[in-house]
Every structure is written in structure tokens, then in C-alpha cells.
Write a protein that holds these residues in place. Structure first.
Motif, PDB file in Angstrom:
ATOM      1  N   SER A   1     -49.096 -33.741  10.435  1.00  0.00           N
ATOM      2  CA  SER A   1     -48.326 -34.959  10.181  1.00  0.00           C
ATOM      3  C   SER A   1     -48.279 -35.781  11.460  1.00  0.00           C
TER       4      SER A   1
ATOM      5  N   GLY B   1     -49.045 -27.876   7.236  1.00  0.00           N
ATOM      6  CA  GLY B   1     -49.563 -27.219   6.047  1.00  0.00           C
ATOM      7  C   GLY B   1     -51.048 -26.952   6.152  1.00  0.00           C
TER       8      GLY B   1
ATOM      9  N   TYR C   1     -54.976 -26.797   3.770  1.00  0.00           N
ATOM     10  CA  TYR C   1     -55.758 -27.338   2.658  1.00  0.00           C
ATOM     11  C   TYR C   1     -57.132 -26.679   2.720  1.00  0.00           C
TER      12      TYR C   1
ATOM     13  N   TYR D   1     -47.569 -27.005   1.864  1.00  0.00           N
ATOM     14  CA  TYR D   1     -46.910 -27.845   2.851  1.00  0.00           C
ATOM     15  C   TYR D   1     -45.527 -27.287   3.141  1.00  0.00           C
TER      16      TYR D   1
ATOM     17  N   GLN E   1     -42.566 -31.987   2.206  1.00  0.00           N
ATOM     18  CA  GLN E   1     -42.726 -32.057   0.758  1.00  0.00           C
ATOM     19  C   GLN E   1     -42.047 -33.303   0.216  1.00  0.00           C
TER      20      GLN E   1
ATOM     21  N   VAL F   1     -47.407 -37.297   2.723  1.00  0.00           N
ATOM     22  CA  VAL F   1     -48.393 -36.371   3.286  1.00  0.00           C
ATOM     23  C   VAL F   1     -49.342 -35.847   2.225  1.00  0.00           C
ATOM     24  N   ASN F   2     -48.828 -35.331   1.114  1.00  0.00           N
ATOM     25  CA  ASN F   2     -49.712 -34.772   0.091  1.00  0.00           C
ATOM     26  C   ASN F   2     -50.627 -35.831  -0.495  1.00  0.00           C
TER      27      ASN F   2
END
Length: 225
Positions: A85, A93, A95, A114, A119, A123-124
């Protein structure tokens, strides 16, 4: 008659970093990343809960998590990334690009988690966007999949909100942590991506818009970034 595909091979994913305005996705580095990744996923019971539907974790110690991260970093499929972030200036997190078929131009986005710190933030959304852009635009893939435990309502919601289409339920698809897992299956295909991409870009320009509504879902779900 189906569409004729003359291409017989697609490149394997091989990228060190993908970057957006709010997130940086870079290849996993266990030594550099473990402090943040462990703290932001184990600090409280709420944080530890994020591992509920994962096939691994939570970990008994930072050293145990580091050992697991070291096993991840040598893998080419899944190909693991750390999500950073930019706002928090921390690793928040992970991926992965996984289940890659270069013969068919297909891949899955998975092993996604994350910290609760980020959350329900942008970000997602942006992390998924940079991965979709890489697979569809740079590699010209035909199909990108998203799968999750059918009990994982936040993940199913996220898949739809991010523009994936639900394709069905694979019953008793896996055994995870000693339990049967029914897997919900979602996907996006290359012909859908241009419109999905425009919707993402509209959302980033006007983040008050509902991304799920932009992607064609007619529910009154008006936020959740």
C-alpha cells in the motif's frame, strides 16, 4: 461453429512489478516482506481470521511464516507477489498468478489476502486491475479465472464487483484443512475486458461510483471499494 484460434502458445507470466496509483505489486521477497506480512495478518484475532478460508495459515510464529514464504518464492506457478500500500507504505497482502495454461492463454488470480488494515479500500480494486491489465493487455490472454471457497461470501462478492462472471459450483472440489471445500468458480474473458477496463477507469476517476453497478449488476450496492 466456434471461433477459430490460430495462435497455439501464449507467453508465461514473468513480471517483477505492477504498479498503480495506490498499490505496488512486486515479486515476493521473504526477508524484506515477512515483518509486515506477519504483523498485519496476526496482530489480533480479527487479523488472524483472514486465514479462515486459505489452505495455509495462520502461522505459529514469524519464523514459521518466513519458512512458508521461502517455499512460495521458488514457485513459478503460483507466481507470488507482495501487495504494498503506497498510502500506508507497508506490505499489506499477497497475490498470485496461478494455474497458468500457456497452451490456452488462461490463468487464475488466487492466493489473495489482505490485512484488515486495507480491506474494503481501493487496494483490492486497483491490485486486481493491474493484474488483469497485465494478463489481458500485455500477454493477450483469453481468460482469467477467480475461484474461492463457496462459504467465503466476501470473496464471491469481490469477484462479481470486479467484473467476473459466476460460472458455477464445483462440489467437493478440494480438501482444505481437513474439510471438504465446495469451490465457487468465476471468470472474465478477453472480449469482456475492454468494457470492464473502461469501467475500472471510470471508477478510479470517480471513486464514489459503484464498481459492481458499472459492471452490470443491478443490485443497489453502492459502495465498497
Amino acid at each position: 461453429m466456434g471461433t477459430i484460434i490460430s495462435r497455439t502458445e501464449w507467453p508465461a507470466p514473468d513480471v517483477e512489478r505492477l504498479e498503480g496509483k495506490h498499490v505496488l505489486a512486486r515479486r515476493l521477497n521473504p526477508d524484506a516482506d515477512v515483518d509486515d506480512l506477519y504483523e498485519l495478518s496476526h496482530a489480533t484475532e480479527q487479523y488472524r481470521e483472514l486465514w479462515r478460508f486459505m489452505s495455509y495459515g495462520p502461522f505459529a510464529s514469524k519464523e514459521e511464516m518466513h519458512t512458508w514464504l521461502c517455499s512460495c518464492v521458488v514457485s513459478r506457478d503460483p507466481l507470488f507477489f507482495t501487495i504494498v500500500s503506497k498510502d500506508h507504505k507497508r506490505c499489506v497482502g499477497m497475490y498470485a498468478i496461478m494455474n497458468v495454461s500457456t497452451r490456452h492463454g488462461r490463468a487464475e488470480l488466487g492466493n489473495i489476502w489482505y490485512s484488515p488494515l486495507v480491506q474494503k479500500t481501493i487496494v483490492n480494486t486497483e491490485a486486481t486491475y493491474v493484474f488483469l491489465s497485465y494478463l489481458f493487455d500485455a500477454l493477450q490472454y483469453r481468460r482469467v479465472e477467480w475461484k474461492c471457497d463457496n462459504r467465503n461470501e466476501p470473496s464471491k462478492y469481490a469477484a462479481l464487483r470486479l467484473g467476473f462472471s459466476y460460472e458455477g459450483l464445483f462440489r467437493q472440489h478440494m480438501v482444505v484443512k481437513g474439510e471438504n471445500r465446495d469451490t465457487a468458480w468465476f471468470a472474465m474473458i478477453d472480449t469482456e475486458w475492454p468494457e470492464r477496463k473502461k469501467n475500472f477507469q471510470r471508477y478510479f476517476a470517480h471513486p464514489g461510483l459503484a464498481l459492481r453497478k458499472l459492471h452490470g449488476e443491478h443490485e443497489h450496492l453502492l459502495l465498497d471499494r
